[in-house]
Motif scaffolding. Sequence first.
Motif, PDB file in Angstrom:
ATOM      1  N   VAL A 153      55.934  12.989  54.143  1.00 21.08           N
ATOM      2  CA  VAL A 153      55.618  12.609  55.483  1.00 21.08           C
ATOM      3  C   VAL A 153      54.479  11.323  55.302  1.00 21.08           C
ATOM      4  O   VAL A 153      53.668  11.491  54.472  1.00 21.08           O
ATOM      5  N   ASP A 154      54.597  10.811  56.579  1.00 23.44           N
ATOM      6  CA  ASP A 154      53.414   9.869  56.596  1.00 23.44           C
ATOM      7  C   ASP A 154      53.353   9.203  58.160  1.00 23.44           C
ATOM      8  O   ASP A 154      54.351   9.482  58.838  1.00 23.44           O
ATOM      9  N   ALA A 155      52.437   8.390  58.432  1.00 24.71           N
ATOM     10  CA  ALA A 155      52.243   7.952  59.660  1.00 24.71           C
ATOM     11  C   ALA A 155      51.749   6.646  59.475  1.00 24.71           C
ATOM     12  O   ALA A 155      51.254   6.095  58.572  1.00 24.71           O
ATOM     13  N   ALA A 156      51.940   5.701  60.785  1.00 27.09           N
ATOM     14  CA  ALA A 156      51.659   4.619  60.534  1.00 27.09           C
ATOM     15  C   ALA A 156      50.784   4.137  62.128  1.00 27.09           C
ATOM     16  O   ALA A 156      51.429   4.588  62.964  1.00 27.09           O
ATOM     17  N   CYS A 157      49.875   3.365  61.948  1.00 28.56           N
ATOM     18  CA  CYS A 157      49.132   3.127  63.268  1.00 28.56           C
ATOM     19  C   CYS A 157      48.627   1.815  63.401  1.00 28.56           C
ATOM     20  O   CYS A 157      47.810   1.298  62.349  1.00 28.56           O
ATOM     21  N   SER A 158      48.879   0.968  64.326  1.00 29.24           N
ATOM     22  CA  SER A 158      48.446  -0.371  64.630  1.00 29.24           C
ATOM     23  C   SER A 158      47.143  -0.421  65.612  1.00 29.24           C
ATOM     24  O   SER A 158      47.345  -0.316  66.680  1.00 29.24           O
TER      25      SER A 158
ATOM     26  N   TYR B   9      55.141   8.543  63.215  1.00 31.27           N
ATOM     27  CA  TYR B   9      55.138   9.232  62.023  1.00 31.27           C
ATOM     28  C   TYR B   9      56.891   9.619  61.691  1.00 31.27           C
ATOM     29  O   TYR B   9      57.771   9.568  62.734  1.00 31.27           O
ATOM     30  N   GLN B  10      56.758   9.871  60.438  1.00 32.11           N
ATOM     31  CA  GLN B  10      58.266  10.361  60.013  1.00 32.11           C
ATOM     32  C   GLN B  10      58.100  11.007  58.565  1.00 32.11           C
ATOM     33  O   GLN B  10      57.012  11.428  58.119  1.00 32.11           O
ATOM     34  N   GLY B  11      59.104  11.968  58.442  1.00 34.59           N
ATOM     35  CA  GLY B  11      59.269  12.805  57.303  1.00 34.59           C
ATOM     36  C   GLY B  11      60.842  12.421  56.575  1.00 34.59           C
ATOM     37  O   GLY B  11      61.922  12.106  57.318  1.00 34.59           O
ATOM     38  N   VAL B  12      60.657  12.279  55.355  1.00 34.01           N
ATOM     39  CA  VAL B  12      61.740  11.839  54.446  1.00 34.01           C
ATOM     40  C   VAL B  12      61.900  12.670  53.387  1.00 34.01           C
ATOM     41  O   VAL B  12      61.167  13.148  52.993  1.00 34.01           O
ATOM     42  N   ASP B  13      63.542  12.414  52.780  1.00 37.73           N
ATOM     43  CA  ASP B  13      63.570  13.142  51.669  1.00 37.73           C
ATOM     44  C   ASP B  13      62.674  12.235  50.502  1.00 37.73           C
ATOM     45  O   ASP B  13      62.804  11.165  50.263  1.00 37.73           O
ATOM     46  N   THR B  14      62.088  12.893  49.764  1.00 36.40           N
ATOM     47  CA  THR B  14      61.103  12.117  48.642  1.00 36.40           C
ATOM     48  C   THR B  14      62.051  11.566  47.626  1.00 36.40           C
ATOM     49  O   THR B  14      61.559  10.299  47.348  1.00 36.40           O
TER      50      THR B  14
ATOM     51  N   GLY C  41      47.172   6.307  69.727  1.00 34.05           N
ATOM     52  CA  GLY C  41      47.127   7.297  68.689  1.00 34.05           C
ATOM     53  C   GLY C  41      46.196   6.861  67.563  1.00 34.05           C
ATOM     54  O   GLY C  41      45.724   5.766  67.456  1.00 34.05           O
ATOM     55  N   THR C  42      46.040   7.795  66.846  1.00 40.10           N
ATOM     56  CA  THR C  42      45.390   7.259  65.493  1.00 40.10           C
ATOM     57  C   THR C  42      45.878   7.928  64.208  1.00 40.10           C
ATOM     58  O   THR C  42      47.035   8.708  64.266  1.00 40.10           O
ATOM     59  N   ASN C  43      45.944   7.439  63.065  1.00 36.31           N
ATOM     60  CA  ASN C  43      46.605   7.559  61.750  1.00 36.31           C
ATOM     61  C   ASN C  43      46.413   9.143  61.407  1.00 36.31           C
ATOM     62  O   ASN C  43      47.217   9.845  61.083  1.00 36.31           O
ATOM     63  N   ASN C  44      45.224   9.448  61.545  1.00 39.07           N
ATOM     64  CA  ASN C  44      44.873  11.003  61.317  1.00 39.07           C
ATOM     65  C   ASN C  44      45.673  12.122  62.280  1.00 39.07           C
ATOM     66  O   ASN C  44      46.356  12.982  61.715  1.00 39.07           O
ATOM     67  N   VAL C  45      45.832  11.667  63.304  1.00 35.16           N
ATOM     68  CA  VAL C  45      46.730  12.599  64.423  1.00 35.16           C
ATOM     69  C   VAL C  45      48.111  12.621  63.985  1.00 35.16           C
ATOM     70  O   VAL C  45      48.768  13.570  64.073  1.00 35.16           O
ATOM     71  N   GLY C  46      48.497  11.289  63.777  1.00 36.69           N
ATOM     72  CA  GLY C  46      49.973  11.152  63.299  1.00 36.69           C
ATOM     73  C   GLY C  46      50.257  11.803  62.046  1.00 36.69           C
ATOM     74  O   GLY C  46      51.123  12.573  61.886  1.00 36.69           O
ATOM     75  N   GLU C  47      49.279  11.752  60.975  1.00 42.02           N
ATOM     76  CA  GLU C  47      49.529  12.440  59.659  1.00 42.02           C
ATOM     77  C   GLU C  47      49.560  13.942  60.019  1.00 42.02           C
ATOM     78  O   GLU C  47      50.372  14.818  59.410  1.00 42.02           O
ATOM     79  N   PHE C  48      48.602  14.510  60.815  1.00 35.78           N
ATOM     80  CA  PHE C  48      48.712  15.932  61.068  1.00 35.78           C
ATOM     81  C   PHE C  48      50.003  16.555  61.883  1.00 35.78           C
ATOM     82  O   PHE C  48      50.511  17.492  61.418  1.00 35.78           O
TER      83      PHE C  48
END
Length: 210
Positions: A83-88, A96-101, A116-123
């Motif tokens: 999982v990961d997030a992106a924030c401009s 944010y998204q989740g993918v097959d590794t 939003g914030t990156n930390n919120v997206g990652e959570f």
Amino acid sequence: MAKSKKFYVVWVGNSPGVFDSWTACQLSIKGYPGAKYKSFKTRAAAEAAFSDDLNTHIDTNVKTKKVLDPAAQKAINWESLAVDAACSGNPGIMEYQGVDTKTGLQFFHQGPFNGGTNNVGEFLALVHALAYLQKKGNDSTPIYSDSRTAMAWVRKRKANTKLAKTPTTKILWELIARAEKWLRENHYKNEIIKWKTEEWGEIPADFGRK
């Protein structure tokens, strides 16, 4: 050092065109399945690309993946979800998204959200992944995240964010409350593992916009 300005081309989206900011580009692709877009260093290059066949340019700005040595390859559990997030901006437009590794196949994607914030997206991404796997009846697949902060928030079942509560962030606070409630009411066995970016390169769920 200030980042160099980029120009964005949207070939397939809500309003295809050339945009001079990532925010404007995101608004053009928001909620559009299979949107096709890329960044360019100059407006001239972007306008030329927009007039051209997108297949000629769609891979021109993809970052080179780090080539992993055999030891690193063995250290990663490829039968996993990343999982990961992106924030401009901070706060800014976040997704944010989740993918097959292993394959990069997208399992879920949420956003963009304003304010939003990156930390919120990652959570939110981590909790979404846990809920997604539970719904699938899968309690053995591990989840990779490159955010120690988000991992700590999940362990504590509380998002320790200073995100302002405004009309713009109302939806995000609703999602945070829902995620915290899920963590309080559910147990999970899926291991959450820190992705070692320094050794392995960017996490497979990375949006590639750094």
